[in-house]
Design a protein around this motif. Sequence first.
Motif, PDB file in Angstrom:
ATOM      1  N   PRO A  93      33.508  89.635  97.333  1.00  0.00           N
ATOM      2  CA  PRO A  93      32.690  89.565  98.545  1.00  0.00           C
ATOM      3  C   PRO A  93      32.814  90.820  99.412  1.00  0.00           C
ATOM      4  N   GLY A  94      31.741  91.125 100.123  1.00  0.00           N
ATOM      5  CA  GLY A  94      31.772  92.199 101.106  1.00  0.00           C
ATOM      6  C   GLY A  94      32.226  93.530 100.536  1.00  0.00           C
ATOM      7  N   LEU A  95      33.182  94.147 101.227  1.00  0.00           N
ATOM      8  CA  LEU A  95      33.665  95.465 100.826  1.00  0.00           C
ATOM      9  C   LEU A  95      34.404  95.455  99.496  1.00  0.00           C
ATOM     10  N   TRP A  96      34.838  94.274  99.067  1.00  0.00           N
ATOM     11  CA  TRP A  96      35.497  94.194  97.760  1.00  0.00           C
ATOM     12  C   TRP A  96      34.545  94.602  96.630  1.00  0.00           C
ATOM     13  N   SER A  97      33.255  94.538  96.877  1.00  0.00           N
ATOM     14  CA  SER A  97      32.286  94.908  95.840  1.00  0.00           C
ATOM     15  C   SER A  97      32.423  96.371  95.438  1.00  0.00           C
ATOM     16  N   LYS A  98      33.073  97.172  96.288  1.00  0.00           N
ATOM     17  CA  LYS A  98      33.271  98.586  95.972  1.00  0.00           C
ATOM     18  C   LYS A  98      34.296  98.797  94.859  1.00  0.00           C
ATOM     19  N   LEU A  99      34.911  97.701  94.373  1.00  0.00           N
ATOM     20  CA  LEU A  99      35.782  97.808  93.204  1.00  0.00           C
ATOM     21  C   LEU A  99      34.991  98.189  91.953  1.00  0.00           C
ATOM     22  N   ALA A 100      33.708  97.920  91.955  1.00  0.00           N
ATOM     23  CA  ALA A 100      32.865  98.285  90.815  1.00  0.00           C
ATOM     24  C   ALA A 100      32.765  99.804  90.715  1.00  0.00           C
ATOM     25  N   PHE A 101      32.494 100.283  89.510  1.00  0.00           N
ATOM     26  CA  PHE A 101      32.289 101.713  89.325  1.00  0.00           C
ATOM     27  C   PHE A 101      31.090 102.178  90.149  1.00  0.00           C
ATOM     28  N   GLY A 102      31.197 103.356  90.718  1.00  0.00           N
ATOM     29  CA  GLY A 102      30.048 103.962  91.373  1.00  0.00           C
ATOM     30  C   GLY A 102      29.174 104.671  90.353  1.00  0.00           C
ATOM     31  N   ALA A 103      28.013 105.131  90.797  1.00  0.00           N
ATOM     32  CA  ALA A 103      27.123 105.870  89.900  1.00  0.00           C
ATOM     33  C   ALA A 103      27.774 107.198  89.508  1.00  0.00           C
ATOM     34  N   PRO A 104      27.559 107.698  88.288  1.00  0.00           N
ATOM     35  CA  PRO A 104      26.691 107.111  87.254  1.00  0.00           C
ATOM     36  C   PRO A 104      27.391 106.083  86.360  1.00  0.00           C
ATOM     37  N   ALA A 105      28.756 105.999  86.421  1.00  0.00           N
ATOM     38  CA  ALA A 105      29.459 105.067  85.536  1.00  0.00           C
ATOM     39  C   ALA A 105      28.996 103.630  85.765  1.00  0.00           C
ATOM     40  N   GLY A 106      28.641 103.307  87.022  1.00  0.00           N
ATOM     41  CA  GLY A 106      28.215 101.963  87.350  1.00  0.00           C
ATOM     42  C   GLY A 106      26.938 101.529  86.664  1.00  0.00           C
ATOM     43  N   TRP A 107      26.170 102.504  86.151  1.00  0.00           N
ATOM     44  CA  TRP A 107      24.954 102.161  85.413  1.00  0.00           C
ATOM     45  C   TRP A 107      25.274 101.448  84.095  1.00  0.00           C
ATOM     46  N   PHE A 108      26.508 101.580  83.628  1.00  0.00           N
ATOM     47  CA  PHE A 108      26.901 101.031  82.330  1.00  0.00           C
ATOM     48  C   PHE A 108      27.811  99.813  82.472  1.00  0.00           C
ATOM     49  N   GLU A 109      27.792  99.185  83.632  1.00  0.00           N
ATOM     50  CA  GLU A 109      28.704  98.075  83.921  1.00  0.00           C
ATOM     51  C   GLU A 109      27.931  96.917  84.552  1.00  0.00           C
ATOM     52  N   THR A 110      28.390  95.694  84.301  1.00  0.00           N
ATOM     53  CA  THR A 110      27.789  94.520  84.933  1.00  0.00           C
ATOM     54  C   THR A 110      27.812  94.664  86.456  1.00  0.00           C
ATOM     55  N   ASP A 111      26.716  94.348  87.081  1.00  0.00           N
ATOM     56  CA  ASP A 111      26.634  94.276  88.538  1.00  0.00           C
ATOM     57  C   ASP A 111      27.571  93.165  89.015  1.00  0.00           C
ATOM     58  N   PHE A 112      28.561  93.496  89.838  1.00  0.00           N
ATOM     59  CA  PHE A 112      29.544  92.498  90.280  1.00  0.00           C
ATOM     60  C   PHE A 112      28.885  91.341  91.029  1.00  0.00           C
ATOM     61  N   GLY A 113      27.723  91.589  91.609  1.00  0.00           N
ATOM     62  CA  GLY A 113      27.000  90.513  92.271  1.00  0.00           C
ATOM     63  C   GLY A 113      26.447  89.480  91.303  1.00  0.00           C
ATOM     64  N   LYS A 114      26.454  89.810  89.999  1.00  0.00           N
ATOM     65  CA  LYS A 114      25.954  88.898  88.974  1.00  0.00           C
ATOM     66  C   LYS A 114      27.076  88.114  88.289  1.00  0.00           C
ATOM     67  N   ILE A 115      28.319  88.282  88.749  1.00  0.00           N
ATOM     68  CA  ILE A 115      29.449  87.580  88.140  1.00  0.00           C
ATOM     69  C   ILE A 115      29.711  86.293  88.913  1.00  0.00           C
ATOM     70  N   ARG A 116      29.706  85.182  88.219  1.00  0.00           N
ATOM     71  CA  ARG A 116      29.919  83.886  88.848  1.00  0.00           C
ATOM     72  C   ARG A 116      31.304  83.361  88.512  1.00  0.00           C
ATOM     73  N   VAL A 117      32.053  83.007  89.535  1.00  0.00           N
ATOM     74  CA  VAL A 117      33.392  82.457  89.341  1.00  0.00           C
ATOM     75  C   VAL A 117      33.304  80.940  89.212  1.00  0.00           C
ATOM     76  N   ARG A 118      34.399  80.330  88.768  1.00  0.00           N
ATOM     77  CA  ARG A 118      34.480  78.874  88.658  1.00  0.00           C
ATOM     78  C   ARG A 118      35.068  78.245  89.917  1.00  0.00           C
ATOM     79  N   SER A 119      35.752  79.036  90.744  1.00  0.00           N
ATOM     80  CA  SER A 119      36.419  78.518  91.937  1.00  0.00           C
ATOM     81  C   SER A 119      35.420  77.965  92.945  1.00  0.00           C
ATOM     82  N   ILE A 120      35.927  77.089  93.794  1.00  0.00           N
ATOM     83  CA  ILE A 120      35.156  76.547  94.910  1.00  0.00           C
ATOM     84  C   ILE A 120      35.755  77.096  96.197  1.00  0.00           C
ATOM     85  N   ASP A 121      34.906  77.603  97.051  1.00  0.00           N
ATOM     86  CA  ASP A 121      35.352  78.245  98.284  1.00  0.00           C
ATOM     87  C   ASP A 121      35.993  77.231  99.219  1.00  0.00           C
ATOM     88  N   GLY A 122      37.303  77.405  99.497  1.00  0.00           N
ATOM     89  CA  GLY A 122      38.002  76.579 100.475  1.00  0.00           C
ATOM     90  C   GLY A 122      38.092  75.112 100.127  1.00  0.00           C
TER      91      GLY A 122
END
Length: 399
Positions: A93-122
């Motif tokens: 969430p939020g600024l943690w999304s910057k853990l993903a590779f930046g461009a251009p390496a990020g072009w070859f990696e799953t968009d972190f916004g498309k990753i779904r976890v199994r956990s339930i928030d709180g």
Amino acid sequence: MRRHRWRRRVLIGIGSVLVLLAWYVMAMAAFGSRQVVLPALSGKYQVGRTSFEWVDAGRADPLDPHHGPRRLSVWLWYPAPADAQGPHPAYTPGLWSKLAFGAPAGWFETDFGKIRVRSIDGAAVADGRFPVVVLEPGMGFAAPQYSALAESIASHGYVVAGLTPTYSANLTVLGGQAVPSNRQGNPPDLGGHTGEAEQTGDRLATEWATDARFVADQVQALGRTGQFAGKLEPQVAYVGHSYGGASSLEACRVDPRCAGAVDLDGTQFGKVVDTGLAKPFMILGAEDSCTTGVCGPKATDQGGEQAVAAKLLKASTGPHWQVVVTGAHHMNFTDYDLYFIGPPLRSLIGLGSINPRQALAIQNDYVTAFLDHTTRNAPTTTITTLQTKYPTAQLTAPR
């Protein structure tokens, strides 16, 4: 005339290469935009997730340029009722999304916004009493990048505290701000057991082990009041990947509460190498490493891993298990196993030929079996019977 033909051919060739390159980048972007769902939970519990920021007020941070108190971000994954429902939090969430590779390496990696976890928030905490597991990432990595492992362990009835080592992780988030690594926390010379590199590794292992013990203290405090009141067992186990694995062994050495430790393909550092460990421990190694004391079939031992591991094993009096996972490389012990990583990036970041979900299943099952044995007195057969289930993982058990 010939010169014009030659120029024309060159231009056609360049145009063709550009078209192919554009097609390739678009294909990688399309693959990266597909949704990825973390593996199904294998335990009987649903999993809740929450997070904290804790300050070790009595400890000046040696990695902080301003020498303020040590601050840590900690994510908790914990057992929730099997019928728990609610929204799934963002993978990063939020600024943690910057853990993903930046461009251009990020072009070859799953968009972190498309990753779904199994956990339930709180989610509410399940009824029962649960041991605590402190999870430490590898150098440069952060707790969210081990979500698959954390969710799996929590679903089996453990409270998993994933800490992100400030100034060592490429990024952590504290007080609503992204905090990058620095040379003190993530030194460029941390590459083996020679001279200054070994001294640096031993020093940081001590700091990370202190982090882990502090986090264990804070989690146990939650068991006295608040959300986890009366629901935590006194046992603590330490699990870590890479440098976090080395630090987990060191944390277990100095913490009387420690029931056991797991090192996931981490070259060992710290005093534990010389003194050994009197508590149970497990080392899972890749086929291209020597961290288990036995070099895998594709290992080239250039950093002295095998000698260090052999020294640790010889000095240890606690029972220990070593597992070499055929087909796995160093990054197969992280969530990177699950992302789309396109070529040529995939070959550069340390992922082996093993089926990604098979690699995580082997890791998760061996770690859970070890935890069940050390914190709940399950028989050692919970570990040894995995040899039949996973014949490509070579297990060395205590004699």
